[in-house]
Write a protein that holds these residues in place. Sequence first.
Motif, PDB file in Angstrom:
ATOM      1  N   VAL A 115      -5.411   4.387  -0.180  1.00 52.11           N
ATOM      2  CA  VAL A 115      -6.702   4.811   0.369  1.00 52.11           C
ATOM      3  C   VAL A 115      -7.682   3.645   0.396  1.00 52.11           C
ATOM      4  CG1 VAL A 115      -8.651   6.378   0.076  1.00 52.11           C
ATOM      5  CG2 VAL A 115      -6.314   7.189  -0.372  1.00 52.11           C
ATOM      6  N   GLU A 116      -7.737   2.877  -0.699  1.00 51.26           N
ATOM      7  CA  GLU A 116      -8.638   1.737  -0.774  1.00 51.26           C
ATOM      8  C   GLU A 116      -8.008   0.458  -0.222  1.00 51.26           C
ATOM      9  OE1 GLU A 116     -11.725   1.941  -1.662  1.00 51.26           O
ATOM     10  OE2 GLU A 116     -11.627   4.057  -2.242  1.00 51.26           O
ATOM     11  N   GLN A 117      -6.719   0.532   0.100  1.00 51.00           N
ATOM     12  CA  GLN A 117      -5.990  -0.640   0.602  1.00 51.00           C
ATOM     13  C   GLN A 117      -6.091  -1.824  -0.375  1.00 51.00           C
ATOM     14  OE1 GLN A 117      -4.109  -1.015   3.866  1.00 51.00           O
ATOM     15  NE2 GLN A 117      -4.025   1.089   3.119  1.00 51.00           N
ATOM     16  N   VAL A 118      -5.808  -1.529  -1.646  1.00 52.00           N
ATOM     17  CA  VAL A 118      -5.874  -2.537  -2.703  1.00 52.00           C
ATOM     18  C   VAL A 118      -4.507  -2.620  -3.385  1.00 52.00           C
ATOM     19  CG1 VAL A 118      -6.926  -3.207  -4.889  1.00 52.00           C
ATOM     20  CG2 VAL A 118      -8.340  -2.213  -3.074  1.00 52.00           C
ATOM     21  N   LEU A 119      -3.984  -3.844  -3.506  1.00 52.89           N
ATOM     22  CA  LEU A 119      -2.723  -4.091  -4.178  1.00 52.89           C
ATOM     23  C   LEU A 119      -2.946  -5.073  -5.322  1.00 52.89           C
ATOM     24  CD1 LEU A 119       0.403  -3.983  -4.444  1.00 52.89           C
ATOM     25  CD2 LEU A 119       0.474  -5.874  -2.799  1.00 52.89           C
ATOM     26  N   GLN A 120      -2.521  -4.695  -6.518  1.00 53.82           N
ATOM     27  CA  GLN A 120      -2.601  -5.564  -7.684  1.00 53.82           C
ATOM     28  C   GLN A 120      -1.185  -5.819  -8.201  1.00 53.82           C
ATOM     29  OE1 GLN A 120      -5.250  -4.054 -10.692  1.00 53.82           O
ATOM     30  NE2 GLN A 120      -6.867  -3.581  -9.235  1.00 53.82           N
ATOM     31  N   MET A 121      -0.808  -7.096  -8.298  1.00 54.00           N
ATOM     32  CA  MET A 121       0.498  -7.479  -8.827  1.00 54.00           C
ATOM     33  C   MET A 121       0.278  -8.349 -10.049  1.00 54.00           C
ATOM     34  SD  MET A 121       2.599  -8.178  -5.264  1.00 54.00           S
ATOM     35  CE  MET A 121       4.129  -7.509  -5.914  1.00 54.00           C
ATOM     36  N   ARG A 122       1.014  -8.069 -11.131  1.00 53.13           N
ATOM     37  CA  ARG A 122       0.788  -8.751 -12.403  1.00 53.13           C
ATOM     38  C   ARG A 122       2.090  -9.384 -12.906  1.00 53.13           C
ATOM     39  NH1 ARG A 122      -1.915  -3.905 -12.685  1.00 53.13           N
ATOM     40  NH2 ARG A 122      -0.185  -2.931 -13.823  1.00 53.13           N
ATOM     41  N   GLY A 123       1.918 -10.317 -13.844  1.00 52.48           N
ATOM     42  CA  GLY A 123       3.064 -11.005 -14.419  1.00 52.48           C
ATOM     43  C   GLY A 123       3.501 -12.164 -13.542  1.00 52.48           C
ATOM     44  N   ARG A 124       4.769 -12.392 -13.474  1.00 51.12           N
ATOM     45  CA  ARG A 124       5.311 -13.463 -12.629  1.00 51.12           C
ATOM     46  C   ARG A 124       5.359 -12.971 -11.182  1.00 51.12           C
ATOM     47  NH1 ARG A 124      10.799 -14.296 -15.801  1.00 51.12           N
ATOM     48  NH2 ARG A 124      10.570 -12.024 -15.719  1.00 51.12           N
ATOM     49  N   VAL A 125       4.403 -13.391 -10.415  1.00 47.48           N
ATOM     50  CA  VAL A 125       4.293 -12.948  -9.017  1.00 47.48           C
ATOM     51  C   VAL A 125       4.828 -14.049  -8.110  1.00 47.48           C
ATOM     52  CG1 VAL A 125       2.731 -12.182  -7.207  1.00 47.48           C
ATOM     53  CG2 VAL A 125       2.294 -11.531  -9.594  1.00 47.48           C
ATOM     54  N   ARG A 126       5.718 -13.696  -7.233  1.00 48.47           N
ATOM     55  CA  ARG A 126       6.272 -14.620  -6.251  1.00 48.47           C
ATOM     56  C   ARG A 126       6.228 -13.955  -4.880  1.00 48.47           C
ATOM     57  NH1 ARG A 126      11.726 -16.926  -9.309  1.00 48.47           N
ATOM     58  NH2 ARG A 126      10.643 -17.827 -11.140  1.00 48.47           N
ATOM     59  N   GLY A 127       6.007 -14.757  -3.850  1.00 48.71           N
ATOM     60  CA  GLY A 127       5.928 -14.204  -2.518  1.00 48.71           C
ATOM     61  C   GLY A 127       6.480 -15.125  -1.465  1.00 48.71           C
ATOM     62  N   ILE A 128       7.002 -14.535  -0.407  1.00 48.57           N
ATOM     63  CA  ILE A 128       7.483 -15.261   0.762  1.00 48.57           C
ATOM     64  C   ILE A 128       6.739 -14.709   1.970  1.00 48.57           C
ATOM     65  CG2 ILE A 128       9.456 -15.833   2.216  1.00 48.57           C
ATOM     66  CD1 ILE A 128      11.261 -15.411  -0.177  1.00 48.57           C
TER      67      ILE A 128
END
Length: 206
Positions: A186-199
């Motif tokens: 609904v708020e369009q909010v994403l929280q990722m914690r710890g070892r975060v990796r992205g491609i």
Amino acid sequence: MRAVLRQTTERLSLYLPILVMAVLALGSWWLVRNAPRAPGLTGAQPVRHEPDYFMRDFAVKNFDATGRLKSEVRGAVMRHYPDTETLEIDEVRMRALGQDGRWSVATARRALSNADGSEVQLFGNAVVTREPLPPQPGKTPQPRMEFRGEFLHAFTQTERVRSNQPVTLIRGDDHFTADAMEYDNVEQVLQMRGRVRGILMPKPGR
């Protein structure tokens, strides 16, 4: 003398049923009070976490006031636990219609849901997907989203997904991994914690 005796007898006959009822009530009360109790019923019985009914190869659908399908739950086996008012479902498949008109689908080897289905815990190869939102006037396009993990906690009414275990997020062509995450649609909010990796994949035309 006879007249007085007759009047007294008539008065007693009027009150006799009431007296009899009072004596019977008193006797019943005494019997209940002094009757021996059945063995094993003297104290509160411990509540056992045991199912009181099962459903196999089932499908449950929920519709709104206009008859439109809002949600659906399918599974191989469902067990209801009265002590916690929870449902445990094996090989679960769920889908729900969001406020923006997009469907969310959740699958897992096992699910644990509260009574109204507003809170569902998914265990074992859990996957939650949301349909893409195509371009519309006044709205930002949203790609297809997919959450994967061994544990996902979904809140169907508030459209949130969280996990305190490693999770993978696929958003369009982009991939992210983290040790924990929380997503609010609904708020369009994403929280990722710890070892975060992205491609992040390049957008077409760039």
